[in-house]
Motif scaffolding. Structure first.
Motif, PDB file in Angstrom:
ATOM      1  N   ALA A 112      -6.694 -39.903  15.095  1.00  0.00           N
ATOM      2  CA  ALA A 112      -6.195 -40.775  14.022  1.00  0.00           C
ATOM      3  C   ALA A 112      -5.830 -39.956  12.793  1.00  0.00           C
ATOM      4  O   ALA A 112      -4.793 -40.192  12.155  1.00  0.00           O
ATOM      5  CB  ALA A 112      -7.257 -41.818  13.668  1.00  0.00           C
ATOM      6  N   PHE A 113      -6.685 -38.985  12.435  1.00  0.00           N
ATOM      7  CA  PHE A 113      -6.422 -38.136  11.271  1.00  0.00           C
ATOM      8  C   PHE A 113      -5.162 -37.299  11.473  1.00  0.00           C
ATOM      9  O   PHE A 113      -4.386 -37.089  10.532  1.00  0.00           O
ATOM     10  CB  PHE A 113      -7.616 -37.219  11.007  1.00  0.00           C
ATOM     11  N   LEU A 114      -4.963 -36.817  12.701  1.00  0.00           N
ATOM     12  CA  LEU A 114      -3.783 -35.986  12.964  1.00  0.00           C
ATOM     13  C   LEU A 114      -2.502 -36.801  12.845  1.00  0.00           C
ATOM     14  O   LEU A 114      -1.495 -36.327  12.314  1.00  0.00           O
ATOM     15  CB  LEU A 114      -3.894 -35.362  14.352  1.00  0.00           C
ATOM     16  N   ALA A 115      -2.531 -38.050  13.326  1.00  0.00           N
ATOM     17  CA  ALA A 115      -1.362 -38.932  13.173  1.00  0.00           C
ATOM     18  C   ALA A 115      -1.071 -39.176  11.699  1.00  0.00           C
ATOM     19  O   ALA A 115       0.099 -39.198  11.279  1.00  0.00           O
ATOM     20  CB  ALA A 115      -1.608 -40.253  13.902  1.00  0.00           C
ATOM     21  N   TYR A 116      -2.129 -39.359  10.892  1.00  0.00           N
ATOM     22  CA  TYR A 116      -1.958 -39.553   9.455  1.00  0.00           C
ATOM     23  C   TYR A 116      -1.377 -38.287   8.819  1.00  0.00           C
ATOM     24  O   TYR A 116      -0.530 -38.364   7.924  1.00  0.00           O
ATOM     25  CB  TYR A 116      -3.296 -39.904   8.811  1.00  0.00           C
ATOM     26  N   TYR A 117      -1.822 -37.130   9.294  1.00  0.00           N
ATOM     27  CA  TYR A 117      -1.316 -35.859   8.758  1.00  0.00           C
ATOM     28  C   TYR A 117       0.179 -35.704   9.041  1.00  0.00           C
ATOM     29  O   TYR A 117       0.950 -35.285   8.170  1.00  0.00           O
ATOM     30  CB  TYR A 117      -2.097 -34.703   9.377  1.00  0.00           C
ATOM     31  N   PHE A 118       0.599 -36.054  10.261  1.00  0.00           N
ATOM     32  CA  PHE A 118       2.025 -36.015  10.578  1.00  0.00           C
ATOM     33  C   PHE A 118       2.797 -36.962   9.662  1.00  0.00           C
ATOM     34  O   PHE A 118       3.890 -36.639   9.192  1.00  0.00           O
ATOM     35  CB  PHE A 118       2.251 -36.418  12.037  1.00  0.00           C
ATOM     36  N   ASP A 119       2.238 -38.142   9.417  1.00  0.00           N
ATOM     37  CA  ASP A 119       2.895 -39.110   8.541  1.00  0.00           C
ATOM     38  C   ASP A 119       3.069 -38.540   7.138  1.00  0.00           C
ATOM     39  O   ASP A 119       4.126 -38.668   6.526  1.00  0.00           O
ATOM     40  CB  ASP A 119       2.067 -40.400   8.489  1.00  0.00           C
ATOM     41  N   ASP A 120       2.032 -37.880   6.629  1.00  0.00           N
ATOM     42  CA  ASP A 120       2.104 -37.272   5.296  1.00  0.00           C
ATOM     43  C   ASP A 120       3.143 -36.153   5.271  1.00  0.00           C
ATOM     44  O   ASP A 120       3.918 -36.036   4.313  1.00  0.00           O
ATOM     45  CB  ASP A 120       0.725 -36.729   4.907  1.00  0.00           C
ATOM     46  N   LEU A 121       3.176 -35.342   6.318  1.00  0.00           N
ATOM     47  CA  LEU A 121       4.168 -34.266   6.387  1.00  0.00           C
ATOM     48  C   LEU A 121       5.585 -34.813   6.364  1.00  0.00           C
ATOM     49  O   LEU A 121       6.438 -34.345   5.607  1.00  0.00           O
ATOM     50  CB  LEU A 121       3.976 -33.461   7.675  1.00  0.00           C
ATOM     51  N   LEU A 122       5.830 -35.818   7.196  1.00  0.00           N
ATOM     52  CA  LEU A 122       7.196 -36.317   7.369  1.00  0.00           C
ATOM     53  C   LEU A 122       7.663 -37.175   6.204  1.00  0.00           C
ATOM     54  O   LEU A 122       8.865 -37.364   6.007  1.00  0.00           O
ATOM     55  CB  LEU A 122       7.281 -37.103   8.675  1.00  0.00           C
ATOM     56  N   LYS A 123       6.735 -37.724   5.429  1.00  0.00           N
ATOM     57  CA  LYS A 123       7.125 -38.518   4.257  1.00  0.00           C
ATOM     58  C   LYS A 123       7.328 -37.657   3.024  1.00  0.00           C
ATOM     59  O   LYS A 123       8.277 -37.849   2.268  1.00  0.00           O
ATOM     60  CB  LYS A 123       6.073 -39.594   3.974  1.00  0.00           C
ATOM     61  N   SER A 124       6.423 -36.717   2.782  1.00  0.00           N
ATOM     62  CA  SER A 124       6.517 -35.963   1.527  1.00  0.00           C
ATOM     63  C   SER A 124       6.062 -34.516   1.642  1.00  0.00           C
ATOM     64  O   SER A 124       6.419 -33.690   0.814  1.00  0.00           O
ATOM     65  CB  SER A 124       5.678 -36.656   0.439  1.00  0.00           C
ATOM     66  N   GLY A 125       5.270 -34.194   2.668  1.00  0.00           N
ATOM     67  CA  GLY A 125       4.675 -32.860   2.750  1.00  0.00           C
ATOM     68  C   GLY A 125       5.657 -31.740   2.992  1.00  0.00           C
ATOM     69  O   GLY A 125       5.347 -30.577   2.749  1.00  0.00           O
ATOM     70  N   LEU A 126       6.855 -32.062   3.482  1.00  0.00           N
ATOM     71  CA  LEU A 126       7.838 -31.022   3.791  1.00  0.00           C
ATOM     72  C   LEU A 126       8.996 -31.001   2.803  1.00  0.00           C
ATOM     73  O   LEU A 126       9.973 -30.282   3.019  1.00  0.00           O
ATOM     74  CB  LEU A 126       8.381 -31.234   5.215  1.00  0.00           C
ATOM     75  N   LYS A 127       8.890 -31.788   1.730  1.00  0.00           N
ATOM     76  CA  LYS A 127       9.957 -31.802   0.721  1.00  0.00           C
ATOM     77  C   LYS A 127      10.047 -30.441   0.050  1.00  0.00           C
ATOM     78  O   LYS A 127       9.048 -29.870  -0.380  1.00  0.00           O
ATOM     79  CB  LYS A 127       9.683 -32.877  -0.324  1.00  0.00           C
ATOM     80  N   GLY A 128      11.251 -29.928  -0.044  1.00  0.00           N
ATOM     81  CA  GLY A 128      11.461 -28.636  -0.701  1.00  0.00           C
ATOM     82  C   GLY A 128      11.201 -27.447   0.194  1.00  0.00           C
ATOM     83  O   GLY A 128      11.431 -26.308  -0.216  1.00  0.00           O
ATOM     84  N   CYS A 129      10.732 -27.659   1.417  1.00  0.00           N
ATOM     85  CA  CYS A 129      10.457 -26.561   2.341  1.00  0.00           C
ATOM     86  C   CYS A 129      11.744 -26.128   3.048  1.00  0.00           C
ATOM     87  O   CYS A 129      12.605 -26.956   3.335  1.00  0.00           O
ATOM     88  CB  CYS A 129       9.421 -26.971   3.391  1.00  0.00           C
TER      89      CYS A 129
END
Length: 360
Positions: A112-129
């Motif tokens: 469950a935590f890993l799915a949430y982590y992917f969600d965070d990455l794809l929504k905002s965690g990869l902005k500017g990368c």
């Protein structure tokens, strides 16, 4: 002799990688000593991992992103040690894999935590990368995915998060396809079938709505309402199982919902549309004294706020009782209270509440 590897390894952790490499070269000549070294490495990795898991057992510290980042950092550290100090020896790689699997699969929280982590990455965690950095971060998360056993649990949570990203239109098509291709290579086409089907639904729905908008724009009077709809395939999306009712304001129902329903039935006779009100959202422009503000709310909250336009306030603040709101909108009471209370929080204070009544 049997105590030597344990004592030396505990000491070597504190010194340089060159000495760890030297120790491996030395003990590699004596198989039984190397076995003790593997045992020590595995025990230490599991101890570090169990410490991370235990820290996030506390609900106050239940931060999925922090948890996964901690696991990624731990894995990167020991990947580096196994690569440079143990020369990617097969037994060392196996010990590394088994040690991580043991503490990551104590419960299904990791999935469950890993799915949430992917969600965070794809929504905002990869902005500017950059593309390289983004792919590296995704690959680090995929490496953790390989180690979890509850892949069906991960899929369920991932689809829930994905549905919200797609419906809110907060996603990058390129990044989403990158993740799906990696999941497909790990688990096969059947695993990602419904996930890919959700993207197909969105693409077909966008084409359909463009056609509807083009047809409706001819000779239509502007009613001040911008309407958008996404048609989903029942069973493909995780949130379309239950249909939750809600009585919409007449102006929206007559000018938008009914015309679109008629258009869709002409295009696809024999099909049935079930409106999923709990998945909708709206931007409402409201007048608060001399000020005008835009509010981003759910469909339920939009219906609640628009009820106040029908109240004769006689110069005072328009007031509605909870039973009146419930009977007018026919929203299930648990959902009604949850959405209504969020409009009454001290932070927002859009509505004021007293015992049994709500004021605008």
């Amino acid at each position: 002799m049997t105590c030597i590897p344990i004592v030396i390894f505990n000491f070597v952790i504190l010194i340089t990688s060159d000495l760890i490499l030297g120790l491996f070269d030395l003990l590699n000549r004596v198989p039984i000593c190397l076995e003790y070294l593997h045992t020590c490495v595995g025990s230490y990795i599991r101890a570090c991992g169990n410490e991370i898991v235990a820290h996030h057992d506390n609900p106050k510290d239940n931060q999925p992103v922090v948890f996964v980042q901690s696991v990624i950092q731990l894995k990167a550290k020991y990947d580096n040690i196994v690569k440079h100090c143990f020369q990617n020896e097969s037994k060392s790689l196996l010990v590394l894999k088994e040690s991580f699997e043991e503490f990551l699969n104590k419960n299904n929280r990791t999935a469950a935590f890993l799915a949430y982590y992917f969600d965070d990455l794809l929504k905002s965690g990869l902005k500017g990368c950059t593309e390289i950095v983004a792919d590296e971060k995704i690959e680090q998360a995929i490496a953790i995915f390989r180690l979890i056993h509850d892949k069906d649990v991960f899929e369920s949570y991932y689809k829930n998060h994905l549905s919200k990203r797609l419906l809110s239109k907060k996603y990058s098509d390129e990044l989403e396809k990158n993740v799906i291709s990696k999941l497909k290579s790990e688990c096969g086409c059947q695993y990602t079938g419904k996930i890919e089907g959700m993207f197909v639904d969105v693409r077909i729905s966008n084409t359909l709505f463009e056609e509807y908008s083009s047809e409706r724009s001819t000779g239509r009077m502007d009613d001040g309402i911008d309407f958008d709809v996404t048609v989903l395939t029942n069973g493909m999306w995780p949130s379309t199982v239950n249909v939750v009712t809600c009585v919409l304001p007449r102006v929206i129902l007559e000018n938008n919902f009914d015309p679109f329903s008629a258009f869709y039935m002409r295009k696809h006779s024999g099909r049935k549309l079930s409106w999923q009100m709990h998945l909708g959202a709206a931007i409402v422009r409201g007048k608060f004294g001399p000020e005008r503000r835009e509010l981003s709310v759910s469909t339920y909250q939009m219906c609640m706020l628009m009820l106040f336009n029908e109240v004769d306030s006689e110069g005072g603040a328009p007031t509605l009782s909870l039973p009146h709101i419930r009977d007018s909108l026919q929203i299930p009471e648990p959902e009604l209270k949850r959405h209504l209370l969020s409009l009454c929080t001290p932070k927002c204070r859009i509505l004021k509440k007293s015992k049994g009544k709500v004021c605008f």
